[in-house]
Design a protein around this motif. Sequence first.
Motif, PDB file in Angstrom:
ATOM      1  N   VAL A 125       0.694  -1.170  -0.076  1.00 37.83           N
ATOM      2  CA  VAL A 125       0.217   0.042   0.290  1.00 37.83           C
ATOM      3  C   VAL A 125       0.453   1.432  -0.388  1.00 37.83           C
ATOM      4  O   VAL A 125       1.490   1.560   0.926  1.00 37.83           O
ATOM      5  N   THR A 126       0.720   2.142  -1.205  1.00 36.55           N
ATOM      6  CA  THR A 126       1.512   3.019  -1.425  1.00 36.55           C
ATOM      7  C   THR A 126       0.512   4.490  -0.329  1.00 36.55           C
ATOM      8  O   THR A 126      -0.308   4.531   0.127  1.00 36.55           O
ATOM      9  N   SER A 127       2.031   5.414  -0.133  1.00 35.18           N
ATOM     10  CA  SER A 127       1.102   6.375   0.169  1.00 35.18           C
ATOM     11  C   SER A 127       0.070   7.194  -0.021  1.00 35.18           C
ATOM     12  O   SER A 127      -0.732   7.836   0.365  1.00 35.18           O
ATOM     13  N   ASP A 128      -0.414   6.835  -1.229  1.00 34.28           N
ATOM     14  CA  ASP A 128      -1.386   7.335  -2.374  1.00 34.28           C
ATOM     15  C   ASP A 128      -2.652   6.404  -2.180  1.00 34.28           C
ATOM     16  O   ASP A 128      -3.254   7.226  -2.939  1.00 34.28           O
ATOM     17  N   GLY A 129      -2.092   5.138  -1.695  1.00 37.75           N
ATOM     18  CA  GLY A 129      -3.579   4.241  -1.704  1.00 37.75           C
ATOM     19  C   GLY A 129      -3.763   3.384  -2.632  1.00 37.75           C
ATOM     20  O   GLY A 129      -4.251   2.204  -2.369  1.00 37.75           O
ATOM     21  N   ARG A 130      -2.816   3.240  -3.594  1.00 35.68           N
ATOM     22  CA  ARG A 130      -2.789   2.385  -4.270  1.00 35.68           C
ATOM     23  C   ARG A 130      -2.345   1.194  -3.400  1.00 35.68           C
ATOM     24  O   ARG A 130      -1.575   0.935  -3.008  1.00 35.68           O
ATOM     25  N   VAL A 131      -2.830   0.316  -4.101  1.00 34.50           N
ATOM     26  CA  VAL A 131      -2.465  -1.598  -3.538  1.00 34.50           C
ATOM     27  C   VAL A 131      -2.372  -2.866  -4.250  1.00 34.50           C
ATOM     28  O   VAL A 131      -2.834  -2.332  -5.865  1.00 34.50           O
ATOM     29  N   THR A 132      -1.255  -3.449  -4.132  1.00 39.28           N
ATOM     30  CA  THR A 132      -0.961  -4.620  -5.311  1.00 39.28           C
ATOM     31  C   THR A 132      -1.325  -5.958  -4.245  1.00 39.28           C
ATOM     32  O   THR A 132      -0.890  -5.678  -3.323  1.00 39.28           O
ATOM     33  N   ARG A 133      -1.850  -6.796  -4.843  1.00 34.95           N
ATOM     34  CA  ARG A 133      -1.518  -8.201  -4.419  1.00 34.95           C
ATOM     35  C   ARG A 133      -1.254  -9.039  -4.775  1.00 34.95           C
ATOM     36  O   ARG A 133      -1.223  -9.411  -6.404  1.00 34.95           O
ATOM     37  N   ILE A 134      -0.661  -9.787  -4.129  1.00 34.77           N
ATOM     38  CA  ILE A 134       0.105 -11.363  -4.713  1.00 34.77           C
ATOM     39  C   ILE A 134      -0.286 -12.445  -3.479  1.00 34.77           C
ATOM     40  O   ILE A 134      -0.758 -12.294  -2.927  1.00 34.77           O
ATOM     41  N   VAL A 135      -0.991 -13.412  -4.373  1.00 35.04           N
ATOM     42  CA  VAL A 135      -1.620 -14.701  -3.855  1.00 35.04           C
ATOM     43  C   VAL A 135      -0.915 -15.997  -4.268  1.00 35.04           C
ATOM     44  O   VAL A 135      -0.483 -16.182  -5.157  1.00 35.04           O
ATOM     45  N   THR A 136      -0.592 -16.164  -2.833  1.00 39.88           N
ATOM     46  CA  THR A 136       0.135 -18.204  -2.779  1.00 39.88           C
ATOM     47  C   THR A 136      -0.372 -18.691  -2.142  1.00 39.88           C
ATOM     48  O   THR A 136      -1.213 -17.806  -1.546  1.00 39.88           O
ATOM     49  N   GLY A 137       0.527 -19.992  -1.723  1.00 39.09           N
ATOM     50  CA  GLY A 137       0.327 -20.666  -1.057  1.00 39.09           C
ATOM     51  C   GLY A 137       0.380 -21.926  -1.781  1.00 39.09           C
ATOM     52  O   GLY A 137       0.253 -22.377  -2.866  1.00 39.09           O
ATOM     53  N   ASP A 138       0.646 -23.132  -0.662  1.00 33.79           N
ATOM     54  CA  ASP A 138       0.885 -23.945  -0.651  1.00 33.79           C
ATOM     55  C   ASP A 138      -0.139 -25.301  -1.594  1.00 33.79           C
ATOM     56  O   ASP A 138      -0.143 -26.110  -1.698  1.00 33.79           O
ATOM     57  N   ALA A 139      -1.464 -24.362  -0.822  1.00 30.75           N
ATOM     58  CA  ALA A 139      -2.980 -24.265  -1.688  1.00 30.75           C
ATOM     59  C   ALA A 139      -3.114 -23.978  -3.392  1.00 30.75           C
ATOM     60  O   ALA A 139      -3.778 -24.557  -3.876  1.00 30.75           O
ATOM     61  N   HIS A 140      -2.055 -23.769  -4.291  1.00 28.81           N
ATOM     62  CA  HIS A 140      -1.837 -22.965  -5.035  1.00 28.81           C
ATOM     63  C   HIS A 140      -1.327 -23.459  -5.534  1.00 28.81           C
ATOM     64  O   HIS A 140       0.063 -23.770  -5.402  1.00 28.81           O
ATOM     65  N   PRO A 141      -1.165 -23.191  -7.066  1.00 28.15           N
ATOM     66  CA  PRO A 141      -0.065 -23.388  -7.689  1.00 28.15           C
ATOM     67  C   PRO A 141       1.635 -22.917  -8.121  1.00 28.15           C
ATOM     68  O   PRO A 141       1.438 -22.301  -7.726  1.00 28.15           O
ATOM     69  N   PHE A 142       2.429 -24.278  -8.236  1.00 23.94           N
ATOM     70  CA  PHE A 142       3.670 -23.241  -7.831  1.00 23.94           C
ATOM     71  C   PHE A 142       4.060 -22.266  -8.646  1.00 23.94           C
ATOM     72  O   PHE A 142       4.934 -20.794  -8.218  1.00 23.94           O
ATOM     73  N   ALA A 143       3.488 -22.290  -9.413  1.00 21.17           N
ATOM     74  CA  ALA A 143       3.865 -21.761 -10.573  1.00 21.17           C
ATOM     75  C   ALA A 143       2.773 -19.655  -9.706  1.00 21.17           C
ATOM     76  O   ALA A 143       3.474 -18.828 -10.210  1.00 21.17           O
ATOM     77  N   SER A 144       1.926 -19.945  -8.880  1.00 18.47           N
ATOM     78  CA  SER A 144       1.986 -18.970  -8.285  1.00 18.47           C
ATOM     79  C   SER A 144       3.354 -18.049  -7.707  1.00 18.47           C
ATOM     80  O   SER A 144       2.459 -16.507  -7.118  1.00 18.47           O
ATOM     81  N   ARG A 145       3.665 -19.053  -7.662  1.00 21.31           N
ATOM     82  CA  ARG A 145       5.209 -17.909  -5.864  1.00 21.31           C
ATOM     83  C   ARG A 145       6.089 -17.152  -7.175  1.00 21.31           C
ATOM     84  O   ARG A 145       6.323 -17.198  -8.332  1.00 21.31           O
ATOM     85  N   PRO A 146       6.065 -16.065  -7.333  1.00 15.65           N
ATOM     86  CA  PRO A 146       6.512 -14.390  -7.946  1.00 15.65           C
ATOM     87  C   PRO A 146       7.906 -14.739  -7.808  1.00 15.65           C
ATOM     88  O   PRO A 146       8.501 -14.704  -8.931  1.00 15.65           O
ATOM     89  N   ILE A 147       8.912 -15.535  -7.246  1.00 14.90           N
ATOM     90  CA  ILE A 147      10.030 -16.130  -6.987  1.00 14.90           C
ATOM     91  C   ILE A 147      10.389 -17.569  -6.930  1.00 14.90           C
ATOM     92  O   ILE A 147       9.194 -18.773  -5.820  1.00 14.90           O
ATOM     93  N   ALA A 148      10.758 -18.348  -7.908  1.00 12.12           N
ATOM     94  CA  ALA A 148      10.539 -20.185  -8.231  1.00 12.12           C
ATOM     95  C   ALA A 148      11.940 -20.803  -6.661  1.00 12.12           C
ATOM     96  O   ALA A 148      12.831 -20.698  -6.550  1.00 12.12           O
ATOM     97  N   TYR A 149      11.136 -20.515  -5.403  1.00  4.41           N
ATOM     98  CA  TYR A 149      11.701 -20.801  -4.474  1.00  4.41           C
ATOM     99  C   TYR A 149      10.803 -21.950  -3.549  1.00  4.41           C
ATOM    100  O   TYR A 149       9.379 -22.095  -3.363  1.00  4.41           O
ATOM    101  N   ARG A 150      11.373 -22.038  -2.864  1.00  2.56           N
ATOM    102  CA  ARG A 150      10.661 -23.563  -2.242  1.00  2.56           C
ATOM    103  C   ARG A 150       9.792 -23.221  -1.015  1.00  2.56           C
ATOM    104  O   ARG A 150       9.370 -23.466  -1.093  1.00  2.56           O
ATOM    105  N   ALA A 151      10.277 -22.259  -0.416  1.00  3.13           N
ATOM    106  CA  ALA A 151       9.001 -21.776   0.621  1.00  3.13           C
ATOM    107  C   ALA A 151       8.354 -20.436  -0.317  1.00  3.13           C
ATOM    108  O   ALA A 151       7.855 -20.558  -1.226  1.00  3.13           O
TER     109      ALA A 151
END
Length: 319
Positions: A125-151
Amino acid sequence: MLRYILSATAPWRWLALLAVLSSQVFAAPRDAPPLAWPPAERDLAPLSGQFSVLLDAADALPLADVVAGRHDAEFMPAVPANTNLGFTSASVWARFALRYADEPGPAPVLVLPRPLIDDVQLFSVTSDGRVTRIVTGDAHPFASRPIAYRAFAFPLNPQAGATVTYYLRARSATGALAIPLELYTAPDFAARSAAENFLRGGFIGLLVGLALCALALYALVRNTAYAYYCQYLVAFGLLMAAIDGYAMQFLWPHAPLAQAVLPAELRALTNVTGTLFVRSFLGLPRLLPASEAPFAAFCGLSAVGVALHLFHGDGLGAE
């Protein structure tokens, strides 16, 4: 005056002074101040004490309410007691802010080194209120992770001269919930990840080598103990890969259900095959016939545990 303050006739003054000093010593801010980026030190890992947490017991708080500050009074400084929650159906929010310099330098990488968390969401959340979102987890396909990392690792986008607040929401129905957040520079994270892969990969490679040796010995001498030992090593290696997140990365990246189910089943299989190996290698059926009943009961309990997890996994967890 000094004699009056120290006299026994004014004990209340001592109590007042003690109360003031205690409030200054033990009072803790409910929120951590923004962290300067780039950091003065090489990295900021771990972030202990540098972020605050909010426990959402009902798993019902919307992001808009959290960002709007309607629950600011409920955020508490992060300590082990509120960042290691064990098995729970609640969700937990973590909050911290980065104050980027005019020349922010290398990009920061936020790391959550617990791979068995079902749902992980990061909001910036920036100071002007803009919001970006990333959704991942082990209940999601591995490709949802922004970095190919074991965790879970999130590259944060530096914004020169701005202060950005980050909210991380985590929930896990099939494993213990913990959020020991870490913050690295991108080069430090790359070096750390490479070292992890080398050490853990070497360990799994050693298990594979031992399993092949046990299989070869079984083929040569036909001793069932070596067959059980081979099975144990394979089950244990798969269990370590699943718990450490490498199985999700390399073996079943498109099958979140496998990651939710298999760690508990592999643990039970490891118990059973290890028990059979010990029983066979020591010749216990011949030397100690009374041990047969406990061994059978242990294997039966492991099978029951597998069945309970399959049909009631949300309540039992995977770790």
